[in-house]
Design a protein around this motif. Structure first.
Motif, PDB file in Angstrom:
ATOM      1  N   PRO A 114      13.011  -5.918   4.385  1.00  0.00           N
ATOM      2  CA  PRO A 114      13.316  -7.231   4.957  1.00  0.00           C
ATOM      3  C   PRO A 114      14.499  -7.957   4.327  1.00  0.00           C
ATOM      4  CG  PRO A 114      11.433  -7.385   3.493  1.00  0.00           C
ATOM      5  CD  PRO A 114      11.755  -5.918   3.630  1.00  0.00           C
ATOM      6  N   LEU A 115      14.938  -7.525   3.145  1.00  0.00           N
ATOM      7  CA  LEU A 115      15.998  -8.266   2.449  1.00  0.00           C
ATOM      8  C   LEU A 115      17.330  -7.524   2.404  1.00  0.00           C
ATOM      9  CD1 LEU A 115      13.915  -9.587  -0.587  1.00  0.00           C
ATOM     10  CD2 LEU A 115      14.130 -10.540   1.716  1.00  0.00           C
ATOM     11  N   GLU A 124      16.301 -14.900  -4.170  1.00  0.00           N
ATOM     12  CA  GLU A 124      15.601 -16.099  -3.698  1.00  0.00           C
ATOM     13  C   GLU A 124      14.480 -15.740  -2.729  1.00  0.00           C
ATOM     14  OE1 GLU A 124      16.627 -19.508  -0.483  1.00  0.00           O
ATOM     15  OE2 GLU A 124      18.102 -19.298  -2.094  1.00  0.00           O
ATOM     16  N   MET A 125      14.782 -14.841  -1.782  1.00  0.00           N
ATOM     17  CA  MET A 125      13.797 -14.503  -0.759  1.00  0.00           C
ATOM     18  C   MET A 125      12.677 -13.621  -1.283  1.00  0.00           C
ATOM     19  SD  MET A 125      13.935 -16.050   2.037  1.00  0.00           S
ATOM     20  CE  MET A 125      12.676 -15.021   2.794  1.00  0.00           C
ATOM     21  N   ARG A 126      12.974 -12.739  -2.232  1.00  0.00           N
ATOM     22  CA  ARG A 126      11.882 -11.924  -2.762  1.00  0.00           C
ATOM     23  C   ARG A 126      10.883 -12.804  -3.513  1.00  0.00           C
ATOM     24  NH1 ARG A 126      15.279  -8.780  -7.512  1.00  0.00           N
ATOM     25  NH2 ARG A 126      14.686 -10.145  -9.243  1.00  0.00           N
ATOM     26  N   SER A 140       5.580 -15.492  -3.344  1.00  0.00           N
ATOM     27  CA  SER A 140       4.834 -16.751  -3.401  1.00  0.00           C
ATOM     28  C   SER A 140       4.028 -16.975  -2.126  1.00  0.00           C
ATOM     29  CB  SER A 140       5.810 -17.912  -3.623  1.00  0.00           C
ATOM     30  OG  SER A 140       5.146 -19.139  -3.579  1.00  0.00           O
ATOM     31  N   ILE A 141       4.656 -16.735  -0.975  1.00  0.00           N
ATOM     32  CA  ILE A 141       3.982 -16.950   0.313  1.00  0.00           C
ATOM     33  C   ILE A 141       2.836 -15.954   0.481  1.00  0.00           C
ATOM     34  CG2 ILE A 141       4.291 -16.765   2.826  1.00  0.00           C
ATOM     35  CD1 ILE A 141       7.232 -17.779   2.259  1.00  0.00           C
ATOM     36  N   GLN A 142       3.071 -14.701   0.092  1.00  0.00           N
ATOM     37  CA  GLN A 142       2.022 -13.693   0.230  1.00  0.00           C
ATOM     38  C   GLN A 142       0.809 -14.043  -0.617  1.00  0.00           C
ATOM     39  OE1 GLN A 142       0.885 -11.192  -2.128  1.00  0.00           O
ATOM     40  NE2 GLN A 142      -0.402 -10.139  -0.638  1.00  0.00           N
ATOM     41  N   GLN A 143       1.038 -14.526  -1.828  1.00  0.00           N
ATOM     42  CA  GLN A 143      -0.072 -14.923  -2.684  1.00  0.00           C
ATOM     43  C   GLN A 143      -0.795 -16.134  -2.118  1.00  0.00           C
ATOM     44  OE1 GLN A 143       2.056 -15.250  -6.494  1.00  0.00           O
ATOM     45  NE2 GLN A 143       0.930 -13.472  -7.227  1.00  0.00           N
ATOM     46  N   ILE A 174       8.111  -7.875  -7.017  1.00  0.00           N
ATOM     47  CA  ILE A 174       7.154  -8.509  -6.107  1.00  0.00           C
ATOM     48  C   ILE A 174       5.803  -7.821  -6.001  1.00  0.00           C
ATOM     49  CG2 ILE A 174       9.080  -9.350  -4.679  1.00  0.00           C
ATOM     50  CD1 ILE A 174       8.166  -7.304  -2.563  1.00  0.00           C
ATOM     51  N   SER A 175       5.691  -6.586  -6.457  1.00  0.00           N
ATOM     52  CA  SER A 175       4.528  -5.765  -6.101  1.00  0.00           C
ATOM     53  C   SER A 175       3.331  -5.957  -7.020  1.00  0.00           C
ATOM     54  CB  SER A 175       4.919  -4.279  -6.119  1.00  0.00           C
ATOM     55  OG  SER A 175       6.088  -4.051  -5.366  1.00  0.00           O
ATOM     56  N   ASP A 176       2.146  -5.833  -6.421  1.00  0.00           N
ATOM     57  CA  ASP A 176       0.935  -5.639  -7.220  1.00  0.00           C
ATOM     58  C   ASP A 176       0.877  -4.191  -7.680  1.00  0.00           C
ATOM     59  OD1 ASP A 176      -0.304  -8.250  -7.067  1.00  0.00           O
ATOM     60  OD2 ASP A 176      -0.657  -7.836  -4.953  1.00  0.00           O
TER      61      ASP A 176
END
Length: 369
Positions: free
Chosen positions: A161-162, A172-174, A179-182, A201-203
């Motif tokens: 997506p980026l 910035e977007m990652r 943040s949004i996913q959490q 970003i990953s778990d």
């Protein structure tokens, strides 16, 4: 409620070529799970199998324990964010976000509430009446993300997506996506070839190559203890050197040169003395010492990058290695200077020279928890 995704021995063929052969993995409810690998490794193919764009030629995919192999895309209740945003240029931000809700025939009041809620979540409330051509790349990607989430899908899928954003916007977007996913708590499968993005970003991450999962684990475990040479080289920067495995008085050592060896307390029992092994040393796992002990080399060039300095050093054996030192740790070493390098034995990784798999004793090399 978040759902699990179970991929069980899936197969995908294009004509006579098998691109994914009996691949299995399990994604936990609410997890941000990343498929990471080079172009052509099968990660996007797998993503498209999960959403239903690609058929499944063997095995099964289950969402919340329900097999979806033969369920049409429109019935899978999944949201997708594409590399090129795929937002409608003739619709305003608000209308783009409303598109999926209208298809689900939501009432006007519920639709307005969901749209306003998601606009706040992705921080684009003030742009709701703008047309896409009046938005930046990052803002357009937020619209695409809002449109995918507003329908309350069971699973969110994101394909590179980026990749169309500049470097600053990508960072910035990652951060925004994480943040949004959490905040939303939705099970998310994220595809990228960018290792830094995946680590950030990953778990958990599944590193893929040639349609095969090389390793699954947390960003930290994969970076620190790669399962094989491919993962070691693909995740971050690694200097790979040959060494000899020795045993003295019951202790195991790696002999890196005629005059330099290090004791290794964490090698598996299968590591046999006398054989050649491959040693992977990340640039920051070298130590430049002034005692003339270690791997002798000459500084070929250097790069001062503020908080640290990168040195490129040609060893006596002819190999060139990259070394990173804190800028204030040592004085800037001039090009042409002779240096001696030691390694941090608890940090480096050792691999079999035969199958290139790890010889380090660690828990969870291929963890699925």
């Amino acid at each position: 409620m978040s759902v699990s995704i179970i991929v069980d021995n899936v197969v995908k063929k294009f004509e006579d070529t098998t691109v994914i052969d009996k691949l299995s993995l399990q994604i936990k409810p609410g997890e941000l799970f990343t498929l990471l690998g080079p172009s052509g490794c099968g990660k996007t193919t797998l993503l498209r199998m999960i959403i239903g764009f690609n058929s499944i030629d063997g095995g099964s995919i289950r969402i919340a324990d329900k097999e979806v192999n033969h369920i049409p895309v429109s019935k899978r209740n999944m949201g997708m964010v594409f590399q090129n945003y795929a937002i409608f240029p003739h619709m305003s931000v608000k209308d783009n976000i409303a598109f999926g809700l209208k298809n689900r025939k939501l009432g006007k009041e519920e639709m307005e509430k969901r749209i306003n809620d998601i606009l706040r979540v992705v921080h684009i409330e003030k742009y709701k009446d703008r047309m896409p051509d009046k938005l930046s790349g990052g803002q357009q990607q937020r619209v695409a993300l809002a449109r995918a989430i507003v329908i309350h899908p069971e699973v969110l899928l994101m394909d590179e997506p980026l990749s169309n954003l500049d470097a600053k916007l990508r960072v910035e977007m990652r951060n925004a996506i994480r943040s949004i996913q959490q905040q939303v708590g939705i099970t998310t499968v994220y595809v990228t070839h960018d290792q830094e993005e995946a680590l950030a970003i990953s778990d958990r991450i599944a590193v893929m190559n040639g349609g095969v999962i090389q390793q699954i684990g947390t960003p930290k475990s994969i970076y620190e203890r790669p399962a094989n040479i491919f993962v070691s080289k693909f995740i971050g920067t690694s200097n790979v050197m040959k060494a000899t495995l020795k045993v003295e008085n019951g202790e195991k050592y790696i002999q890196l040169s005629d005059t330099y060896q290090e004791k290794m307390a964490n090698l598996k029992d299968q590591a046999k003395p006398g054989g050649t092994v491959l040693v992977s040393v990340r640039p920051q796992e070298f130590m430049i010492n002034e005692e003339k002990v270690g791997l002798k080399g000459k500084v070929i060039r250097s790069m001062f990058l503020g908080i640290n300095t990168h040195y490129f050093i040609e060893l006596e054996q002819g190999e060139e290695v990259e070394v990173i030192q804190d800028a204030d740790a040592v004085e800037l070493i001039p090009e042409g200077a002779t240096v001696y390098l030691k390694v941090k034995p608890t940090k480096i990784n050792v691999f079999s020279s035969e199958d290139e798999t790890t010889l380090i004793k660690v828990g969870g090399i291929n963890e699925s928890k």
